[in-house]
Every structure is written in structure tokens, then in C-alpha cells.
Design an enzyme around this catalytic site. Structure first.
Site, PDB file in Angstrom:
ATOM      1  N   GLN A 265      -4.291  -2.213  10.630  1.00 44.68           N
ATOM      2  CA  GLN A 265      -4.106  -2.959   9.644  1.00 44.68           C
ATOM      3  C   GLN A 265      -4.795  -4.396  10.246  1.00 44.68           C
ATOM      4  OE1 GLN A 265      -2.860  -4.401   6.795  1.00 44.68           O
ATOM      5  NE2 GLN A 265      -4.133  -6.318   7.076  1.00 44.68           N
TER       6      GLN A 265
ATOM      7  N   LYS B  79       0.659  -0.944  -0.175  1.00 48.19           N
ATOM      8  CA  LYS B  79       0.099   0.207  -0.084  1.00 48.19           C
ATOM      9  C   LYS B  79       0.960   1.059  -0.288  1.00 48.19           C
ATOM     10  CE  LYS B  79      -2.665  -1.865   3.306  1.00 48.19           C
ATOM     11  NZ  LYS B  79      -4.567  -2.251   3.983  1.00 48.19           N
TER      12      LYS B  79
ATOM     13  N   ASP C  24     -11.275   2.465   5.049  1.00 53.18           N
ATOM     14  CA  ASP C  24     -11.732   1.316   4.745  1.00 53.18           C
ATOM     15  C   ASP C  24     -12.387   1.389   5.162  1.00 53.18           C
ATOM     16  OD1 ASP C  24      -9.696  -0.467   4.305  1.00 53.18           O
ATOM     17  OD2 ASP C  24      -8.762  -0.236   6.889  1.00 53.18           O
TER      18      ASP C  24
END
Ligand code: NAP
Length: 293
Positions: free
Chosen positions: A97, A53, A120
Site C-alpha cells: 500500500q 480488499k 498492482d
């Protein structure tokens, strides 16, 4: 029939080139999009995902900040870091994460991320906005990438019967919602299947578009697919393979070879849905930078 293979790597590359232009435009306005990724612990798969990412952000000209915290980090410290990022003017998107270590309450952490920086799309405010069809919603990257893939491949969803295998909060549920919306890439008639579905092959055989997201290697067989259907494979499974240097190979939820003999189009694993996911995280961060103004 031999299925057309949908090249997710090429699609994602094209998409990232478009995003780089958006980044240039926003940077000229003094609003260079910035993404912060927070990783707690040293899980190698998570590290590699966070690294990809970061690389993709930099290639697109975005600011990328990675915060690595030890696995023993107390929850209060992680929450304090999120509070800082929430008010940091250089940061438009925050990714935490998952999974988080045991001492940390994941729900509390996800609720702490500002809904305006929740790229997200996991905060309940964004889940609610997505269900309502509000364009301000941040759409979770994997399902949003699948919709982009369908649009860019010219696969008609309007009026089609889409069957989604799996009802997870990160893939199946948001995907079903996006497919049913009155919007481009939507207007499908949607069926969602899960582990309690009766006569699963009977249901999947009615799909014009079949999307598998269950995490079971090569679960979808040729017999489960209607001839001419479009089959998208979200699954990423490690299966033992002594012939490979690492001792394993990656495979999807679909038996690629046999199913590609009946489907009209199919995604491979790797190189299908996966590359779109990272591109959509960047797209969401650009959306955040546009919205935060
Ligand atoms: P998950 O949270 O484990 O959910 C799996 C879903 O599949 C559940 O709804 C489960 O049903 C259903 N299921 C499991 N076994 C089944 C069976 N035998 N028959 C019917 N339904 C069954 O999985 P996830 O997080 O959505 O991930 C799914 C797969 O996609 C994994 O391989 C993951 O690695 C991959 N993935 C890929 C990407 C990408 O970027 N390409 C992103 C995310 C995930 P119940 O709800 O009834 O238990």
C-alpha cells in the site's frame, strides 16, 4: 439529453461473482489464489482500502493475508518481508500500500516485488509488458477496471476518440495504453491531457469518451463535454460539507449534475469506477495463480 448512469457497484458485484467461480475451480486444483497486502503505518484511508480488499478476497473464496507494520519500520525489514512473500507458495499476489513512510525508498520496494506476483502492475517489467500489449502483463487495477466497464456496458471504443485527462503512472498513462491497444476495449484514437495542455476545453469537446483522472473536484463542466459523449469519472475528492456528519463529502472530477444533462452515459462518484478497482485486484491475483501454476 439525460445520461444513463453507469452503476459501477452492480458491475463489480457481477464481476466478483464470476471471479468466485474461477477461485473455486483453481482451489479444486490445489491452487487457491492468495493475496498479501502490506501496510506500513496507520493512515486511516489506506487502512480502510486494505480492509475492503481483504473482505472482497474472502467473499470470493481467496486467501487473504494482511501484514500491518509500524510507521517506523526500517526499509530492510520491509524488503525482507517481500522476499519471504515472493517465495511463499500460498501467496500469488502482493500489494504494497502506497504511500510508504519517508525512510523507505518506494522504487526499491516496488522493484523487489516479484513481477510474477506484482498484481498492482507497478513493476517496470509489467509496465513494459503492458506497453507491448503482452497479455502476461498485470494491468493496473483502476485502468483495467475502466476497460472492463466499457466492455460490459457495450460502449464501443473501436475508432472512437478517447480523451484521458491526467497522465499519472497509476491511471492516465496505463489507461491511454490500454485504450490504444489492438484488443477488445481498445482500438480507440487516444489523446492524453495534463496540466500543460493548451485549450483543454477545446480538446475535451472532441471526445467521444472522456475519462477524468486529475484529482480536481468537479473540474469537468458541461461546456467541456460534447453532447452524447460517454464520461467516466475516476476522481475521488473530499470537499468540505458541514451538512454531512463527517463534515465532508466525496465528489469526482466531473460536475455530475450539469454534465449528465449533455452526456449519453456517466459514472457517479462514489459508486462508479471505484468499485471496479478492487474487483480487478482480485482478477489479477487469479491471473497470477493461473500463471504460477
Ligand atoms: P495524480 O498522480 O495527482 O495525477 C494527476 C494528473 O492530472 C497529472 O497528470 C496532472 O498533470 C493532471 N492535472 C492536474 N490538474 C490539472 C489541470 N488543472 N488540468 C489538466 N490536468 C491536470 O493523480 P492520480 O493518482 O492519477 O489520481 C487522480 C484522481 O483519481 C484522484 O482524485 C484520485 O483520488 C483518483 N483515483 C481513484 C481511483 C479509483 O479507484 N477510483 C484510483 C486511483 C486514483 P501534470 O502531470 O501535468 O501534473
Amino acid at each position: 439529453m439525460t445520461a444513463r448512469i453507469i452503476d459501477g457497484t452492480a458491475l463489480a458485484k457481477g464481476l466478483r461473482a464470476e471471479l468466485a467461480l474461477d477461485v473455486r475451480r483453481l482451489t479444486a486444483l490445489g491452487r487457491r489464489p492468495g493475496l498479501a497486502a502490506v501496510l506500513v503505518g496507520d493512515d486511516p484511508a489506506s487502512q480502510s482500502y486494505v480492509r475492503s480488499k481483504g473482505r472482497a478476497c474472502e467473499e470470493a473464496g481467496m486467501l487473504s493475508r494482511t501484514v500491518l507494520l509500524p510507521a517506523t519500520t526500517p526499509e530492510v525489514e520491509l524488503l525482507a518481508l517481500i522476499d519471504q512473500l515472493n517465495v511463499d507458495p500460498e501467496i500469488h499476489g502482493i500489494l504494497v500500500q502506497l504511500p510508504l513512510p519517508r525512510q523507505i525508498d518506494t522504487e526499491r520496494v516496488l522493484l523487489r516485488v516479484s513481477p510474477m506476483k506484482d498484481v498492482d502492475g507497478f513493476h517496470p517489467i509489467n509496465v513494459g509488458r503492458l506497453v507491448l500489449g503482452d497479455p502476461k502483463a498485470f494491468r493496473p487495477a483502476t485502468p483495467w477496471g475502466i476497460i472492463q466497464m466499457l466492455l460490459r456496458e457495450g460502449i464501443e471504443t473501436k475508432g472512437a476518440h478517447a480523451v484521458v485527462l491526467g497522465r499519472s503512472t497509476i491511471v492516465g498513462r496505463p489507461l491511454a495504453n490500454l485504450l490504444m491497444q489492438d484488443a477488445p476495449g481498445g482500438n480507440a484514437t487516444v489523446t492524453v491531457c495534463h496540466s500543460k495542455t493548451r485549450d483543454l476545453p477545446g480538446v475535451t469537446r472532441t471526445a467521444d469518451i472522456l475519462i477524468a483522472a486529475i484529482g480536481r473536484p468537479e473540474f469537468v463542466t458541461r461546456e467541456m463535454v460534447k453532447p452524447g459523449a460517454v464520461v467516466l469519472d475516476v476522481g475521488i475528492n473530499r470537499v468540505d460539507d458541514p451538512s454531512k456528519p463527517k463534515g465532508y463529502r466525496l465528489t469526482g472530477d466531473v460536475a455530475f449534475g450539469p454534465v449528465s444533462e449533455v452526456a449519453s452515459a456517466i459514472t457517479p462518484v462514489p459508486g462508479g469506477v471505484g468499485p471496479m478497482t478492487i474487483a480487478m485486484v482480485l482478477k489479477n491475483t487469479i491471473q497470477a495463480a493461473e500463471m504460477l501454476g
